[in-house]
Design a protein around this motif. Structure first.
Motif, PDB file in Angstrom:
ATOM      1  N   ASP A  93      92.593  18.702  91.923  1.00 18.65           N
ATOM      2  CA  ASP A  93      92.061  17.365  91.622  1.00 18.65           C
ATOM      3  C   ASP A  93      93.019  16.293  92.138  1.00 18.65           C
ATOM      4  OD1 ASP A  93      90.515  19.137  90.151  1.00 18.65           O
ATOM      5  OD2 ASP A  93      90.293  17.781  88.446  1.00 18.65           O
ATOM      6  N   ALA A  94      94.291  16.491  91.850  1.00 17.83           N
ATOM      7  CA  ALA A  94      95.309  15.508  92.278  1.00 17.83           C
ATOM      8  C   ALA A  94      95.322  15.371  93.803  1.00 17.83           C
ATOM      9  CB  ALA A  94      96.680  15.912  91.760  1.00 17.83           C
ATOM     10  N   GLU A  95      95.141  16.485  94.510  1.00 15.05           N
ATOM     11  CA  GLU A  95      95.131  16.443  95.982  1.00 15.05           C
ATOM     12  C   GLU A  95      93.949  15.620  96.491  1.00 15.05           C
ATOM     13  OE1 GLU A  95      95.365  20.257  97.919  1.00 15.05           O
ATOM     14  OE2 GLU A  95      97.234  20.745  96.899  1.00 15.05           O
ATOM     15  N   ILE A  96      92.769  15.851  95.925  1.00 12.59           N
ATOM     16  CA  ILE A  96      91.572  15.113  96.357  1.00 12.59           C
ATOM     17  C   ILE A  96      91.724  13.628  96.024  1.00 12.59           C
ATOM     18  CG2 ILE A  96      89.071  14.810  96.013  1.00 12.59           C
ATOM     19  CD1 ILE A  96      89.662  17.451  97.409  1.00 12.59           C
ATOM     20  N   ILE A  97      92.145  13.346  94.795  1.00  9.35           N
ATOM     21  CA  ILE A  97      92.238  11.951  94.344  1.00  9.35           C
ATOM     22  C   ILE A  97      93.308  11.183  95.127  1.00  9.35           C
ATOM     23  CG2 ILE A  97      92.826  10.466  92.370  1.00  9.35           C
ATOM     24  CD1 ILE A  97      91.431  12.641  90.612  1.00  9.35           C
ATOM     25  N   THR A  98      94.426  11.823  95.412  1.00  9.86           N
ATOM     26  CA  THR A  98      95.483  11.116  96.162  1.00  9.86           C
ATOM     27  C   THR A  98      95.218  11.151  97.669  1.00  9.86           C
ATOM     28  OG1 THR A  98      96.876  13.104  96.302  1.00  9.86           O
ATOM     29  CG2 THR A  98      97.266  11.604  94.432  1.00  9.86           C
ATOM     30  N   GLY A  99      94.145  11.840  98.066  1.00 10.92           N
ATOM     31  CA  GLY A  99      93.813  11.947  99.499  1.00 10.92           C
ATOM     32  C   GLY A  99      93.420  10.625 100.115  1.00 10.92           C
ATOM     33  N   THR A 100      92.895   9.697  99.289  1.00 13.01           N
ATOM     34  CA  THR A 100      92.544   8.373  99.807  1.00 13.01           C
ATOM     35  C   THR A 100      93.035   7.313  98.832  1.00 13.01           C
ATOM     36  OG1 THR A 100      90.403   8.283  98.693  1.00 13.01           O
ATOM     37  CG2 THR A 100      90.409   9.233 100.903  1.00 13.01           C
ATOM     38  N   LYS A 101      93.399   6.189  99.384  1.00 10.38           N
ATOM     39  CA  LYS A 101      93.909   5.101  98.556  1.00 10.38           C
ATOM     40  C   LYS A 101      92.842   4.616  97.564  1.00 10.38           C
ATOM     41  CE  LYS A 101      96.073   0.513  98.801  1.00 10.38           C
ATOM     42  NZ  LYS A 101      96.186   0.517  97.373  1.00 10.38           N
ATOM     43  N   LYS A 102      91.592   4.535  98.006  1.00 10.13           N
ATOM     44  CA  LYS A 102      90.528   4.033  97.124  1.00 10.13           C
ATOM     45  C   LYS A 102      90.351   4.921  95.897  1.00 10.13           C
ATOM     46  CE  LYS A 102      88.356   0.660  99.663  1.00 10.13           C
ATOM     47  NZ  LYS A 102      87.350   0.459 100.642  1.00 10.13           N
ATOM     48  N   MET A 103      90.299   6.252  96.120  1.00 12.03           N
ATOM     49  CA  MET A 103      90.126   7.169  94.982  1.00 12.03           C
ATOM     50  C   MET A 103      91.319   7.038  94.036  1.00 12.03           C
ATOM     51  SD  MET A 103      87.321   9.100  94.933  1.00 12.03           S
ATOM     52  CE  MET A 103      87.357  10.854  94.680  1.00 12.03           C
ATOM     53  N   ALA A 104      92.511   6.987  94.594  1.00  7.95           N
ATOM     54  CA  ALA A 104      93.717   6.875  93.768  1.00  7.95           C
ATOM     55  C   ALA A 104      93.704   5.564  92.977  1.00  7.95           C
ATOM     56  CB  ALA A 104      94.968   6.973  94.634  1.00  7.95           C
ATOM     57  N   ASP A 105      93.287   4.480  93.641  1.00  5.25           N
ATOM     58  CA  ASP A 105      93.233   3.175  92.966  1.00  5.25           C
ATOM     59  C   ASP A 105      92.223   3.182  91.819  1.00  5.25           C
ATOM     60  OD1 ASP A 105      95.141   2.238  94.707  1.00  5.25           O
ATOM     61  OD2 ASP A 105      93.763   1.018  95.910  1.00  5.25           O
ATOM     62  N   ILE A 106      91.037   3.751  92.077  1.00  9.58           N
ATOM     63  CA  ILE A 106      90.007   3.816  91.030  1.00  9.58           C
ATOM     64  C   ILE A 106      90.506   4.688  89.879  1.00  9.58           C
ATOM     65  CG2 ILE A 106      87.670   4.640  90.475  1.00  9.58           C
ATOM     66  CD1 ILE A 106      86.896   3.828  93.391  1.00  9.58           C
ATOM     67  N   PHE A 107      91.105   5.834  90.208  1.00  8.81           N
ATOM     68  CA  PHE A 107      91.620   6.746  89.180  1.00  8.81           C
ATOM     69  C   PHE A 107      92.650   6.038  88.301  1.00  8.81           C
ATOM     70  CE2 PHE A 107      94.930   9.655  87.721  1.00  8.81           C
ATOM     71  CZ  PHE A 107      94.179  10.527  86.940  1.00  8.81           C
ATOM     72  N   GLU A 108      93.631   5.407  88.933  1.00  2.77           N
ATOM     73  CA  GLU A 108      94.707   4.759  88.164  1.00  2.77           C
ATOM     74  C   GLU A 108      94.181   3.590  87.333  1.00  2.77           C
ATOM     75  OE1 GLU A 108      98.528   4.080  89.839  1.00  2.77           O
ATOM     76  OE2 GLU A 108      98.477   5.951  90.983  1.00  2.77           O
ATOM     77  N   ALA A 109      93.306   2.782  87.928  1.00  9.91           N
ATOM     78  CA  ALA A 109      92.780   1.617  87.205  1.00  9.91           C
ATOM     79  C   ALA A 109      91.942   2.057  85.999  1.00  9.91           C
ATOM     80  CB  ALA A 109      91.954   0.744  88.151  1.00  9.91           C
ATOM     81  N   THR A 110      91.102   3.075  86.189  1.00  6.92           N
ATOM     82  CA  THR A 110      90.255   3.551  85.091  1.00  6.92           C
ATOM     83  C   THR A 110      91.093   4.192  83.998  1.00  6.92           C
ATOM     84  OG1 THR A 110      88.476   3.955  86.689  1.00  6.92           O
ATOM     85  CG2 THR A 110      88.221   4.942  84.517  1.00  6.92           C
TER      86      THR A 110
END
Length: 189
Positions: free
Chosen positions: A22-39
């Motif tokens: 999961d961490a690999e997929i989420i950190t794979g793009t800035k947008k996913m990482a940003d949405i994950f962290e903000a949520t």
């Protein structure tokens, strides 16, 4: 200096306790990482946020032939969509909506960035938790399906699945399947 992806990957696994995949997929793009962290910052439920991103977001990206970077959220919209995803997680956790309704609402968040609370209210999607109303519908379903009741009573335990399905259909998907099962078991003895 910006955080390297490998550093972010390690931090996600440690700080948020989510699986490496999961961490690999989420950190794979800035947008996913940003949405994950903000949520996660809003609702403090990283595993649930990760699940929504890993399952529903990835499904919708695939269905719409998009990449994660194609998500057209500006930083302000990321904050807005994070708030909406956090609200959706809270509505589901509280039992206000069930998982099938949550998927429908999530799709609307993904496509139109709607406020899930308003959407659920306007569309009348709240889970029916009034046991009396639920019992009434279940009693009618049982009365209308004597063959399934007979099958259940003669040992075909899978017949209850049909009765649950008929109840969910009659309730337009707005019943808690666990409650439906429990009440059905009481009625069928």
């Amino acid at each position: 200096q910006p955080e390297l992806r490998s550093e972010k990957l390690e931090r996600y696994k440690k700080e948020y306790d989510i699986p490496e995949y999961d961490a690999e997929i989420i950190t794979g793009t800035k947008k996913m990482a940003d949405i994950f962290e903000a949520t996660t910052a809003i609702c403090n439920k990283p595993k649930k946020v990760s699940n929504w991103l890993m399952v529903e977001t990835m499904r919708l990206l695939k269905e719409n032939e998009m990449e994660a970077e194609d998500i057209s959220f500006s930083p302000e919209k990321i904050t807005f969509s994070a708030r909406n995803l956090a609200k959706l997680i809270d509505l589901t956790d509280a039992g206000t909506i069930n998982s099938s309704v949550a998927k429908e609402v999530f799709e609307e968040i993904f496509k139109n960035n709607i406020d899930p609370e308003k959407y659920v209210e306007e569309k009348g999607l709240k889970t029916v938790s009034d046991d009396g109303a639920l019992r009434e519908v279940i009693e009618k379903v049982v009365a209308d399906n004597p063959k399934s009741v007979e099958d259940y009573n003669s040992g075909k335990k899978k017949a209850i699945g049909f009765l649950v399905g008929q109840t969910m259909k009659a309730m337009q998907g707005k019943a808690d399947p666990g409650k439906v099962n429990k009440i059905l078991m009481e009625i069928l003895g």
